[in-house]
Design a protein around this motif. Structure first.
Motif, PDB file in Angstrom:
ATOM      1  N   ARG A  82      -2.902  -9.334   0.097  1.00 28.15           N
ATOM      2  CA  ARG A  82      -1.629  -8.672  -0.201  1.00 28.15           C
ATOM      3  C   ARG A  82      -0.670  -8.761   0.991  1.00 28.15           C
ATOM      4  N   ASP A 137      -5.065  -5.105  -7.263  1.00 24.07           N
ATOM      5  CA  ASP A 137      -5.994  -6.206  -7.556  1.00 24.07           C
ATOM      6  C   ASP A 137      -5.714  -6.818  -8.926  1.00 24.07           C
ATOM      7  N   ASP A 149      -5.927   2.595  -5.508  1.00 21.10           N
ATOM      8  CA  ASP A 149      -6.079   1.470  -4.592  1.00 21.10           C
ATOM      9  C   ASP A 149      -7.434   1.458  -3.906  1.00 21.10           C
ATOM     10  N   SER A 175     -10.401 -10.455   2.232  1.00 16.75           N
ATOM     11  CA  SER A 175     -10.286  -9.200   1.485  1.00 16.75           C
ATOM     12  C   SER A 175      -9.011  -9.209   0.649  1.00 16.75           C
ATOM     13  N   HIS A 230       0.845  -1.190   0.000  1.00 22.91           N
ATOM     14  CA  HIS A 230       0.000   0.000   0.000  1.00 22.91           C
ATOM     15  C   HIS A 230       0.881   1.240   0.000  1.00 22.91           C
ATOM     16  N   HIS A 270      -6.987  -6.796   0.374  1.00 16.81           N
ATOM     17  CA  HIS A 270      -5.937  -6.134   1.149  1.00 16.81           C
ATOM     18  C   HIS A 270      -5.239  -7.146   2.064  1.00 16.81           C
ATOM     19  N   SER A 271      -6.013  -8.039   2.645  1.00 17.38           N
ATOM     20  CA  SER A 271      -5.422  -9.076   3.487  1.00 17.38           C
ATOM     21  C   SER A 271      -4.598 -10.048   2.653  1.00 17.38           C
ATOM     22  N   LEU A 273      -6.076  -0.144   7.488  1.00 18.97           N
ATOM     23  CA  LEU A 273      -4.930  -0.427   6.630  1.00 18.97           C
ATOM     24  C   LEU A 273      -3.630   0.206   7.102  1.00 18.97           C
ATOM     25  N   SER A 275      -0.446  -1.963   6.508  1.00 11.75           N
ATOM     26  CA  SER A 275       0.483  -1.429   5.504  1.00 11.75           C
ATOM     27  C   SER A 275       1.874  -1.234   6.105  1.00 11.75           C
TER      28      SER A 275
END
Length: 632
Positions: A414, A623, A251, A409, A241, A411-412, A369, A373
């Protein structure tokens, strides 16, 4: 030599206006008006640089799609602009073939890249067209100029990120190489030196394909350099991030378009309701150009200051800043401005960016995040915020706890992928089990993680990061950079304060007090894309041939003289011509580039005063990258 450089978009626009529209208008039929017919590829290329008003100024009365059925306009000339594909060539010929009456008065055919002999034969064997064909030319414009110094080949299907990329190129990859050649030709750099990472056979094959395509083309001025990089050599950067405005928009928000410049968002109306709107983030927006590469905390402070200044200098708006108005959140200020229709034009850009920045930070905060991050950066850099070494195995509990808070998710996913990067793909069965149990990945996410593990294990590291570390050691700059980074680093507490306040809608004037140093924009990020070190060495003519050889061997040449200048007080201006020193530098990522990489390319260009143009087969969102990893 010093070069007065025009932006890439202006170059493309100039070619189309001069060599296509005006050249055809000079000999147009009696009506004087032209019909412009574009295939889908040409539409992608031309739409960002020419609007309908611009086209009407050039005597174009109608723009139509080659792929759709069209009625004839026998009193007007037609201009076809299309990709050099069999499908488009046949479609142009089909417009004329077998017709007793010509559909247009005369025809002009322009192709984005070179035609093959068989394609020329299709056009030549259509007598109805050949007899009225007044122009036939190759434009060398098969790419999208998305920014002043950035392009995309719009080839997302080419160069998948996979272990052991081979030198055998697919049809899509050969086509992408031809597109890249048109970038070089458009810039007048057909005889450029082409460099690539020494151990990457796929990049070497693309270099050879570009060289073959450019044979016979001429160059202008000193010899430029084209550096070809491969996403497979750095799978880490797309995962992290970023805190800069452009990267955060990409993002957090719903972004679309080949240039990734159309942002859908909920816009508040004067009646207090919301409606869906689309913001265009292009270089016509001076505020966007100024803010896009800045840390979001700086963007927030700047926007708040400008709204406050507007309220203080406009009497009709002064009442908004009295009393509680002095402590308004940015969201409240934006809502208040909408109630002043007489100021709508003056505040439109501020309103747009206040809304986008607020939405970005709201989503960032709601997904928690900040913690994850920072954990990503600790994993990938191997050091915590204080610079102390942190082996990934000792972070497993923290990673699992973060994953469990937002299972499934992207984000998770990643964050889990960053753990794989930290372990160089060699994740034990126990670690994999704990990570996947906490993440509860979708089948696609699980495939992406397993593919990433195979990719990392095949190279034992992130190759581009290893090259950057090697370069740092050779250039003896590591100690100097570390010292500088420690000097400029903002406290994490300040970042947390700014981001949390912004996400709530309030923007604290004391949360962060960054200085004017350009590098401070990324002070809260300990991770720097490794390509920045590569580009610094390239711009300084110190990129070693053993790491990045030149196709056909290096030519000796004079090193460009250093340019003494200050970047402190200079604001970005997308429309101003730049004074650059030395030959052009063109960089292309096979498999896609991130917006963090575009940002560092601009930073290197500004610091070195070199004309650095960066592009990729596609512009990647995080993504997109995860989806690409999961492709079979």
């Amino acid at each position: 030599s010093v070069e007065m450089a025009t932006g890439l978009r202006e170059i493309v626009r100039g070619i189309v206006e001069r060599d296509v529209l005006r050249a055809c208008a000079r000999g147009a039929s009696a009506s004087g008006w032209l019909v412009l017919v574009l295939d889908s590829e040409a539409s992608k290329v031309l739409t960002p640089v020419l609007g309908m008003y611009d086209l009407m100024e050039e005597h174009v009365s109608l723009v139509e799609s080659l792929e759709k059925r069209r009625q004839p306009f026998r009193e007007m000339d037609v201009i076809y602009v299309a990709a050099a594909s069999d499908k488009s060539v046949r479609a142009i010929a089909a417009d004329w073939k077998g017709r007793s009456e010509a559909p247009y008065a005369e025809a002009h055919c322009f192709f984005l890249s070179g035609l093959s002999a068989s394609q020329m034969s299709v056009l030549g064997s259509t007598p109805e067209l050949a007899s009225r064909l007044k122009s036939l030319a190759e434009l060398n414009l098969h790419f999208l100029a998305v920014e002043r110094q950035a392009f995309t080949l719009a080839s997302p299907e080419a160069f998948c990120v996979a272990p052991h990329p081979t030198s055998r190129l697919t049809a899509a990859e050969v086509e992408a190489a031809k597109k890249l050649a048109t970038v070089c030709a458009t810039l007048g750099e057909a005889d450029c030196a082409i460099r690539f990472r020494a151990s990457n056979e796929r990049a070497r094959a693309v270099a050879a394909a570009v060289r073959d395509t450019l044979r016979g083309e001429s160059s202008r001025g000193a010899r430029a350099t084209l550096l070809i990089l491969d996403r497979a050599d750095d799978p880490a950067t797309p995962l992290l991030h970023e805190y800069t405005y452009q990267a955060l928009v990409q993002d957090m928000l719903d972004v679309s378009g080949e240039a990734r410049d159309r942002v859908s968002y909920a816009k508040a109306t004067k009646a207090g309701e919301t409606k869906q709107d689309v913001a265009i983030l292009s270089e016509k927006d001076a505020l966007w150009v100024e803010m896009r590469h800045k840390h979001v905390a700086k963007v927030i402070d700047a926007l708040r200051a400008r709204v406050a200044e507007f309220l203080q200098t406009n009497k009709a708006a002064a009442s908004l800043s009295r009393g509680a108005g002095a402590d308004m959140s940015l969201g409240d200020m934006a809502a208040a401005l909408k109630k002043l229709p007489e100021f709508q034009a003056a505040t439109a850009l501020l309103d747009k960016h206040m809304t986008l920045a607020h939405e970005c930070l709201s989503r960032f905060h709601s997904l928690s995040l900040l913690e994850s991050s920072q954990l990503e950066q600790t994993l990938v850099t191997g050091k915590d915020d204080d610079g102390a070494p942190r082996p990934p195995a000792k972070l497993l509990d923290e990673v699992v706890a973060c994953l469990a808070r937002h299972p499934g998710s992207s984000h998770s996913a990643r964050l889990a992928a960053c753990y794989f990067v930290a372990k160089k793909g060699r994740v034990s069965e126990m670690e994999r089990s704990r990570l996947l149990d906490a993440l509860r990945p979708t089948p696609q996410q699980q495939d992406a993680l397993l593919q990433l593990a195979r990719l990392l294990a095949s190279t034992s590291a992130v190759p581009l990061a290893s090259d950057a570390a090697d370069l740092d050691a050779r250039l003896e700059s590591s100690a100097r950079q570390t010292k500088s980074a420690r000097k400029k680093k903002a406290p994490l507490a300040s970042l947390k304060s700014a981001l949390k306040a912004a996400a709530r809608g309030g923007f604290s004037s004391t949360a962060t007090q960054p200085d004017d140093d350009d590098d401070d924009d990324v002070a809260a990020s300990r991770y720097t894309p490794p390509v920045k070190t590569i580009l610094r060495a390239l711009a300084d003519d110190r990129l070693p041939e053993d790491l990045f050889p030149t196709l056909g061997g290096a030519r000796t040449g004079a090193k460009p003289p250093p340019a003494a200048h200050s970047v402190r007080a200079r604001k970005p201006n997308a429309n101003a011509k730049k004074n650059f020193v030395g030959p052009k530098l063109i960089v292309c990522f096979l498999g896609g580039a991130t917006f963090a990489e575009l940002r560092v390319a601009y930073e290197v260009s500004e610091a070195s005063n070199r004309h650095l143009i960066v592009g990729a087969t596609t512009l990647l969102s995080p993504d997109d990258f995860l989806n690409d990893l999961s492709r079979p």
